[in-house]
Design an enzyme around this catalytic site. Sequence first.
Site, PDB file in Angstrom:
ATOM      1  N   ASP A 202       4.545  -1.609  -6.667  1.00 46.44           N
ATOM      2  CA  ASP A 202       5.237  -0.403  -7.145  1.00 46.44           C
ATOM      3  C   ASP A 202       6.232   0.053  -6.087  1.00 46.44           C
ATOM      4  O   ASP A 202       6.209   1.204  -5.648  1.00 46.44           O
ATOM      5  CB  ASP A 202       4.219   0.699  -7.439  1.00 46.44           C
ATOM      6  CG  ASP A 202       4.837   1.897  -8.159  1.00 46.44           C
ATOM      7  OD1 ASP A 202       5.821   1.703  -8.899  1.00 46.44           O
ATOM      8  OD2 ASP A 202       4.342   3.028  -7.971  1.00 46.44           O
ATOM      9  N   ASN A 207       8.052   5.006  -1.962  1.00 42.77           N
ATOM     10  CA  ASN A 207       6.983   4.331  -1.235  1.00 42.77           C
ATOM     11  C   ASN A 207       7.493   3.595  -0.005  1.00 42.77           C
ATOM     12  O   ASN A 207       6.844   2.665   0.485  1.00 42.77           O
ATOM     13  CB  ASN A 207       6.248   3.359  -2.158  1.00 42.77           C
ATOM     14  CG  ASN A 207       5.330   4.076  -3.128  1.00 42.77           C
ATOM     15  OD1 ASN A 207       4.852   5.178  -2.841  1.00 42.77           O
ATOM     16  ND2 ASN A 207       5.081   3.469  -4.277  1.00 42.77           N
ATOM     17  N   ASP A 219       1.461   3.286   0.261  1.00 44.07           N
ATOM     18  CA  ASP A 219       0.845   3.414  -1.062  1.00 44.07           C
ATOM     19  C   ASP A 219       0.785   2.077  -1.807  1.00 44.07           C
ATOM     20  O   ASP A 219       1.562   1.807  -2.723  1.00 44.07           O
ATOM     21  CB  ASP A 219       1.564   4.459  -1.912  1.00 44.07           C
ATOM     22  CG  ASP A 219       0.761   4.834  -3.148  1.00 44.07           C
ATOM     23  OD1 ASP A 219      -0.362   4.312  -3.301  1.00 44.07           O
ATOM     24  OD2 ASP A 219       1.253   5.629  -3.966  1.00 44.07           O
TER      25      ASP A 219
END
Length: 329
Positions: A202, A207, A219
């Site tokens: 992701d 992030n 993350d």
Amino acid sequence: MSASLHPFAELSPARVVGAIESLGLWLPGEPFALNSYENRVYLVHDDERRRWVAKFYRPERWSDAQIQEEHDFLEELSSASVAVAAPWRNDSGVSLHHVEGMRLALFPQLPGQAPELDNPEHLFALGEVVGQVHEIGQQRAFDHRRRLAPTLMANEARQTILSSQWLSQKQRAVYERVSDALVRCLEPHESAFKRCLRVHGDLHIGNILGRDSSFALVDFDDALMAPAVQDLWMLLTAQGPEERQMQLSEVIEGYEQALEFDRSELALIEPLRALRLMRHSAWLVARWEDPAFPTAFPWLADAGYWDGHLRELEQQRLAMSDERWLARF
């Protein structure tokens, strides 16, 4: 147990502090809630002035084994000097802690700002750190985490939307048609997703943290088995062909400081974009009973949102139906 009945849904500052202090740290101040909807995440500091990110995992989303694979992957990366935040472990080597029916992990806070995706130096640096992650990621497979399966995941998202009450009769008919068409557009690419390695999963701009062309990835909650391009395509934000080519060249050049990139995976960018569009709305619908979601995403209840989403899906269908779309990359 549903999140609405779980201690996860009733985390007070006192409960957060109590849970963390039960691990042997002492917090002289109150926790600061960070923007996170899937889990509950807080910034805290201890009496030694160390700053921590405390993550309370959403119940029933991941198994303990899946979370532990996230932690162990991060430990591998950190041991190889890759810029990530590995979770804190107690004297017994435990990184996933169970407190009052909740699952908790502590990560050292990494300072910095988001990269500028129009800055060639930043793009090169991002490609380089992703390549370093993948160099380690290819060395073994996840046993418990998911493998990216586009047709299956798109159908899961489609069923979540169609089984909900969010669409009008007219919108439902349009969604049925366009989502079915997108699933059929994904099917020819299914075999390409068999070439997988462990990835972040992701990697959007939120992030990534750093400064001066040095960045760290945070993350890894959505880490999974997927093609390498899953961690690269969201870095390619330009609309014009020249800017897009610049972004792609810098990212790949940085990536290949660590690992060769298979350029045939560029054909997966639009399928991945389609999958993300479908899954994002399904995620919002699936989480709506969590009190944080109506507050953060009130526009989901507006018919105008769904009209816009349907247009976006139709545009993506047209993009994937045009055999020239890969030329953009």
